[in-house]
Design an enzyme around this catalytic site. Structure first.
Site, short mmCIF file in Angstrom:
data_model
loop_
_atom_site.label_atom_id
_atom_site.label_comp_id
_atom_site.label_asym_id
_atom_site.label_seq_id
_atom_site.Cartn_x
_atom_site.Cartn_y
_atom_site.Cartn_z
N CYS A 112 -13.71 -33.22 -48.16
CA CYS A 112 -12.53 -32.79 -47.42
C CYS A 112 -11.98 -33.85 -46.45
O CYS A 112 -11.34 -34.81 -46.87
CB CYS A 112 -12.81 -31.47 -46.72
SG CYS A 112 -11.31 -30.52 -46.30
N LYS A 150 -21.78 -34.16 -44.87
CA LYS A 150 -20.41 -34.53 -44.49
C LYS A 150 -20.41 -35.36 -43.21
O LYS A 150 -20.96 -34.95 -42.19
CB LYS A 150 -19.58 -33.26 -44.31
CG LYS A 150 -18.11 -33.49 -43.99
CD LYS A 150 -17.39 -32.15 -43.87
CE LYS A 150 -15.91 -32.33 -43.61
NZ LYS A 150 -15.21 -31.03 -43.46
N GLU A 156 -15.56 -27.07 -51.28
CA GLU A 156 -16.18 -26.92 -49.97
C GLU A 156 -16.28 -25.44 -49.62
O GLU A 156 -15.38 -24.65 -49.93
CB GLU A 156 -15.34 -27.66 -48.92
CG GLU A 156 -15.95 -27.68 -47.53
CD GLU A 156 -15.09 -28.43 -46.52
OE1 GLU A 156 -15.65 -28.92 -45.53
OE2 GLU A 156 -13.87 -28.53 -46.73
#
Length: 278
Positions: free
Chosen positions: A156, A114, A41
């Site tokens: 994440c 995301k 990321e």
């Protein structure tokens, strides 16, 4: 079997320098025989504030970061999961944290925005994050066929939402990729536990490239990039620093596991079941 790589970086606010570092690490991944390599990321930019990424955001399909990834994929003849890149969203004041997958010709074959944004105060630390100030959340789970099998994408903080990984498995995912920049306190407490849990409960390989170390914005990230197999065994890991780890994904063994131990097929509660009033 196909070999995959996870790249661990310590990115900063200089895009050109970050891309130079990523290039060397990607070449290392190819030298170790990887057919697919994954960047962490924010691989191209870890700015001094959440809103700093707005200044380097790119239009989809154009810009130096995307051109770099496409060029590296072509040069190396390797698929690349490009961590996250801030991509513009029309007239929106916010950007997407987009994970792009490039094939070996440099073409974008998948994009995942995301979904779960990191808006938290880290327990026990004077550390606060409000990712939603600059990022607009995505809404659609994404799966794509790769040389290493059918890949489900997550980023994440998504790791904490098992329903996303179930949705990816329902779309045929055989392995997950989770580019990350975990904080040190949450990483120490939960990173390995959650990675292995997501792999075990879905009988799925998981590749987690991470940011590691101290960044120019004063933040420290946990590192510990890992590749985990479906029974929860860690095949490769890099606790700290920068570098590359690789492992073979044995999909034949995974299919046997899913046949002999069909826990995924034994589910009885639908994710969309209506909630009862208390």
């Amino acid at each position: 079997m196909s070999r995959v790589a996870a790249v661990q970086m310590t990115s900063g606010a200089d895009v050109a320098r970050n891309l130079e570092s990523a290039a060397a690490l990607l070449r290392g991944a190819r030298a170790h025989g990887a057919a697919v390599a994954a960047l962490p990321e924010n691989f191209a930019f870890m700015g001094r504030g959440e809103e700093a990424k707005l200044a380097i955001a790119e239009a989809p399909g154009a810009g130096p970061i995307q051109s770099f990834v496409a060029g590296m994929a072509r040069e190396l003849g390797m698929w690349i999961v490009a961590g996250t890149i801030p991509l513009k969203l029309g007239n929106s004041p916010r950007v997407a944290a987009a994970c792009l997958v490039h094939d070996s010709r440099g073409e974008v074959v998948a994009r995942y925005d995301k979904i779960h944004l990191f808006d938290v105060d880290v327990p026990g630390k004077s550390e606060s994050h409000r990712e939603s100030r600059s990022v607009q959340p995505g809404a659609v789970p994404v799966v794509v066929d790769t040389p290493a099998g059918r890949l489900g994408l997550a980023v994440c903080y998504d790791l904490r939402f098992p329903e996303l990984f179930r949705a990816l498995v329902d779309q045929g995912a055989e392995w997950f990729c989770l580019p990350s920049a975990f904080t040190v306190p949450t990483g120490r407490a939960h990173w390995e536990i959650l990675l292995r849990a997501r792999a075990i409960e879905n009988l799925c390989h998981l590749v987690a490239p991470a940011q590691s170390g101290f960044h120019e914005n004063g933040r420290e990230t946990h590192g510990d990039s890992m590749i985990v197999e479906p029974w929860g065994r860690v095949l490769a890991r890099l606790p700290r620093g920068t570098g590359v780890i690789t492992a073979e994904l044995d999909l034949a063994r995974q299919r046997r596991l899913r046949q002999d131990f069909p826990a995924v097929d034994h589910r009885r509660l639908a994710l969309d079941a209506p909630r009862k009033d208390p």
